[in-house]
Scaffold this motif. Structure first.
Motif, PDB file in Angstrom:
ATOM      1  N   ALA A 155       1.122  -0.808   0.020  1.00 12.96           N
ATOM      2  CA  ALA A 155      -0.136   0.223   0.038  1.00 12.96           C
ATOM      3  C   ALA A 155       0.644   1.225   0.035  1.00 12.96           C
ATOM      4  N   GLU A 156       0.493   2.274  -0.396  1.00 15.07           N
ATOM      5  CA  GLU A 156       1.240   3.348  -0.833  1.00 15.07           C
ATOM      6  C   GLU A 156       0.684   4.740   0.544  1.00 15.07           C
ATOM      7  N   GLN A 157      -0.963   4.906   0.217  1.00 14.64           N
ATOM      8  CA  GLN A 157      -1.437   5.570   1.396  1.00 14.64           C
ATOM      9  C   GLN A 157      -2.441   5.624   1.613  1.00 14.64           C
ATOM     10  N   VAL A 158      -2.347   5.964   3.312  1.00 18.68           N
ATOM     11  CA  VAL A 158      -3.437   5.434   3.955  1.00 18.68           C
ATOM     12  C   VAL A 158      -4.054   7.394   4.785  1.00 18.68           C
ATOM     13  N   THR A 159      -5.802   6.984   4.659  1.00 18.80           N
ATOM     14  CA  THR A 159      -6.426   8.387   4.937  1.00 18.80           C
ATOM     15  C   THR A 159      -7.556   7.466   5.548  1.00 18.80           C
ATOM     16  N   LEU A 160      -7.470   7.841   6.744  1.00 11.04           N
ATOM     17  CA  LEU A 160      -8.367   7.839   8.273  1.00 11.04           C
ATOM     18  C   LEU A 160      -9.228   9.088   8.311  1.00 11.04           C
ATOM     19  N   ALA A 161     -10.084   8.825   8.504  1.00 12.20           N
ATOM     20  CA  ALA A 161     -11.520   9.793   8.506  1.00 12.20           C
ATOM     21  C   ALA A 161     -13.007   9.318   9.023  1.00 12.20           C
ATOM     22  N   SER A 162     -13.594  10.618  10.204  1.00  9.19           N
ATOM     23  CA  SER A 162     -15.098  10.609  10.590  1.00  9.19           C
ATOM     24  C   SER A 162     -15.608  10.384   9.978  1.00  9.19           C
ATOM     25  N   ASP A 163     -16.975   9.836   9.780  1.00 13.42           N
ATOM     26  CA  ASP A 163     -18.110  10.388  10.118  1.00 13.42           C
ATOM     27  C   ASP A 163     -18.618  11.772  10.004  1.00 13.42           C
ATOM     28  N   ASP A 164     -18.781  11.353  11.236  1.00  5.94           N
ATOM     29  CA  ASP A 164     -18.958  12.747  12.047  1.00  5.94           C
ATOM     30  C   ASP A 164     -17.553  13.228  13.140  1.00  5.94           C
ATOM     31  N   PRO A 165     -17.056  14.380  12.821  1.00  8.64           N
ATOM     32  CA  PRO A 165     -16.132  15.122  13.572  1.00  8.64           C
ATOM     33  C   PRO A 165     -16.221  14.443  14.776  1.00  8.64           C
ATOM     34  N   ALA A 166     -17.833  14.848  15.438  1.00  7.04           N
ATOM     35  CA  ALA A 166     -18.092  15.585  17.023  1.00  7.04           C
ATOM     36  C   ALA A 166     -18.462  14.216  17.691  1.00  7.04           C
ATOM     37  N   ASN A 167     -18.131  12.802  16.361  1.00  6.55           N
ATOM     38  CA  ASN A 167     -18.281  11.636  17.190  1.00  6.55           C
ATOM     39  C   ASN A 167     -17.325  10.707  16.427  1.00  6.55           C
ATOM     40  N   PRO A 168     -15.939  11.046  16.479  1.00  2.00           N
ATOM     41  CA  PRO A 168     -15.068  10.763  15.378  1.00  2.00           C
ATOM     42  C   PRO A 168     -14.541   9.142  16.108  1.00  2.00           C
ATOM     43  N   ALA A 169     -13.932   8.560  14.730  1.00  2.00           N
ATOM     44  CA  ALA A 169     -13.504   7.005  14.183  1.00  2.00           C
ATOM     45  C   ALA A 169     -11.826   6.890  15.538  1.00  2.00           C
ATOM     46  N   ARG A 170     -11.941   5.947  16.085  1.00  2.00           N
ATOM     47  CA  ARG A 170     -10.788   6.021  17.171  1.00  2.00           C
ATOM     48  C   ARG A 170     -10.511   4.612  16.418  1.00  2.00           C
ATOM     49  N   PHE A 171      -9.180   5.589  15.549  1.00  2.00           N
ATOM     50  CA  PHE A 171      -8.698   3.953  15.149  1.00  2.00           C
ATOM     51  C   PHE A 171      -7.321   3.185  15.597  1.00  2.00           C
ATOM     52  N   TYR A 172      -6.994   1.982  15.799  1.00  2.00           N
ATOM     53  CA  TYR A 172      -6.170   1.246  16.547  1.00  2.00           C
ATOM     54  C   TYR A 172      -5.684   0.809  15.190  1.00  2.00           C
ATOM     55  N   MET A 173      -3.938   0.899  15.380  1.00  2.00           N
ATOM     56  CA  MET A 173      -3.490   0.104  14.571  1.00  2.00           C
ATOM     57  C   MET A 173      -2.762  -1.134  14.885  1.00  2.00           C
ATOM     58  N   ASN A 174      -1.953  -2.073  14.288  1.00  2.00           N
ATOM     59  CA  ASN A 174      -0.940  -3.362  14.567  1.00  2.00           C
ATOM     60  C   ASN A 174      -0.643  -3.476  13.233  1.00  2.00           C
ATOM     61  N   SER A 175       0.761  -3.003  13.214  1.00  2.00           N
ATOM     62  CA  SER A 175       1.399  -3.438  12.008  1.00  2.00           C
ATOM     63  C   SER A 175       3.195  -4.866  11.685  1.00  2.00           C
ATOM     64  N   VAL A 176       3.313  -5.522  11.413  1.00  2.00           N
ATOM     65  CA  VAL A 176       4.450  -6.376  11.955  1.00  2.00           C
ATOM     66  C   VAL A 176       5.142  -6.471  10.046  1.00  2.00           C
ATOM     67  N   PRO A 177       6.347  -6.324   9.936  1.00  2.00           N
ATOM     68  CA  PRO A 177       7.063  -6.917   9.014  1.00  2.00           C
ATOM     69  C   PRO A 177       6.382  -8.270   8.016  1.00  2.00           C
ATOM     70  N   ALA A 178       6.283  -8.309   7.062  1.00  2.00           N
ATOM     71  CA  ALA A 178       5.589  -9.415   5.463  1.00  2.00           C
ATOM     72  C   ALA A 178       6.256  -9.791   4.772  1.00  2.00           C
ATOM     73  N   GLY A 179       6.149 -10.768   4.427  1.00  2.00           N
ATOM     74  CA  GLY A 179       7.165 -11.601   3.546  1.00  2.00           C
ATOM     75  C   GLY A 179       6.239 -11.956   1.976  1.00  2.00           C
ATOM     76  N   ARG A 180       4.852 -11.607   1.746  1.00  2.00           N
ATOM     77  CA  ARG A 180       4.155 -11.763   1.202  1.00  2.00           C
ATOM     78  C   ARG A 180       3.104 -10.206   0.778  1.00  2.00           C
ATOM     79  N   ASP A 181       2.194 -10.710  -0.768  1.00  2.00           N
ATOM     80  CA  ASP A 181       1.253  -9.703  -0.159  1.00  2.00           C
ATOM     81  C   ASP A 181      -0.291 -10.002  -0.316  1.00  2.00           C
ATOM     82  N   ILE A 182      -0.696 -10.274  -0.073  1.00  2.00           N
ATOM     83  CA  ILE A 182      -2.158  -9.585   0.397  1.00  2.00           C
ATOM     84  C   ILE A 182      -3.061  -9.158   0.331  1.00  2.00           C
ATOM     85  N   ALA A 183      -4.260  -9.102  -0.058  1.00  2.00           N
ATOM     86  CA  ALA A 183      -5.204  -7.643  -0.625  1.00  2.00           C
ATOM     87  C   ALA A 183      -5.824  -7.461   0.852  1.00  2.00           C
ATOM     88  N   HIS A 184      -5.641  -6.157   0.326  1.00  2.00           N
ATOM     89  CA  HIS A 184      -6.615  -5.343   1.221  1.00  2.00           C
ATOM     90  C   HIS A 184      -8.707  -5.793   1.812  1.00  2.00           C
TER      91      HIS A 184
END
Length: 278
Positions: free
Chosen positions: A110-139
């Motif tokens: 992946a090249e670029q990830v954009t994160l957005a809330s539908d309602d800024p007054a009630n925002p999303a809370r995105f939590y992320m885990n990332s690890v090294p990967a040795g092959r391509d798998i579709a999003h």
């Protein structure tokens, strides 16, 4: 975007740690900062944990400078869990809508990830885990209803809970990442019973849905040399392969678990009888 770095420590060092040092090495606080992306890179299996709370303006990342590659995803995969209100994630033009407790798998390349809330007054809370990967798998988006549930524990032992597998070979494949969410039944306080060790995997716990006044007492360390961390809402605990992990809350809570290591066999662990803990 900011990236802090944590270096792994030996279990032989733990007896000399005071509370401040223990928290500095294993507890990540303040990830959920409104209007910002916060990452922490741990040298324990090179997992990156992060959080983003977009408000009026979407938040974007993808540069790999902090992980030593041209792009963040040049050699990495990621799971992104929405722990807040409705939001959207755009990966290289492909848009995904995430409700509460949905998880998006982002594959290598992946090249670029954009994160957005539908309602800024009630925002999303995105939590992320990332690890090294040795092959391509579709999003892939895995909704709460698509996750595989496992009901565990007993009311009489105050550890009844429902574990949901999201990024897992039985639900959505990845290279090395496992990720899911566990909710405790009303009245239960204990998670992950019995305590155990994964000699070939590390784990990260993100505790959420705690009231402001509540805490989770997270137990860690070698079975014969345990320690505890007092954990607040949104805090993340890094659990190395040599450490047990279990916790009890003073009020209702849930947690996201993420794992990586030599295999993806969820049931490969060494249980530790509670009576053997010191």
């Amino acid at each position: 975007m900011t990236m802090r770095v944590l270096y792994g420590v030996s279990p032989n060092d733990i007896p000399s740690f005071d509370t401040k040092r223990l928290r500095a090495e294993f507890l990540i606080e303040g990830l959920f900062a409104p209007g910002n992306i916060e990452f922490a890179y741990t040298h324990v299996d090179r997992m990156v944990v992060g959080a983003a709370c977009p408000a009026q303006t979407p938040l974007i990342f993808g540069d790999g400078a902090d992980v030593g590659t041209p792009l963040f995803f040049t050699a990495r995969e990621m799971g992104i869990a929405n722990l807040g209100d409705a939001g959207r994630i755009i990966v290289d033009g492909q848009e995904f809508a995430l409700a509460n407790r949905d998880i998006l798998y982002v594959g290598r390349g992946a090249e670029q990830v954009t994160l957005a809330s539908d309602d800024p007054a009630n925002p999303a809370r995105f939590y992320m885990n990332s690890v090294p990967a040795g092959r391509d798998i579709a999003h892939r988006l895995i909704t709460r209803d698509e996750a595989k549930p496992l009901d565990l524990g007993e009311d009489r032992r105050s550890n009844k809970r429902r574990l949901r597998m999201y990024i897992h070979p039985e639900v959505a494949p990845s290279c090395l990442l496992l990720m899911g969410i566990t909710d405790l039944a009303p009245g239960s306080i204990w998670n992950t019973m019995p305590p155990h060790l994964h000699e070939r995997r590390m784990e990260a716990y993100c505790y959420f849905d705690l009231a402001e006044a509540d805490r989770v007492i997270h137990l860690m360390g070698r079975p014969d040399e345990t320690r505890n961390l007092i954990v607040a809402n949104g805090d993340v605990v890094i659990s190395p392969a040599w450490s047990i992990h279990m916790g009890a809350g003073t009020g209702p809570y849930a947690f996201v678990w993420g794992m990586t290591g030599e295999n993806q066999a969820y049931t490969e662990f060494d249980p530790v009888p509670v009576a053997d803990l010191k």
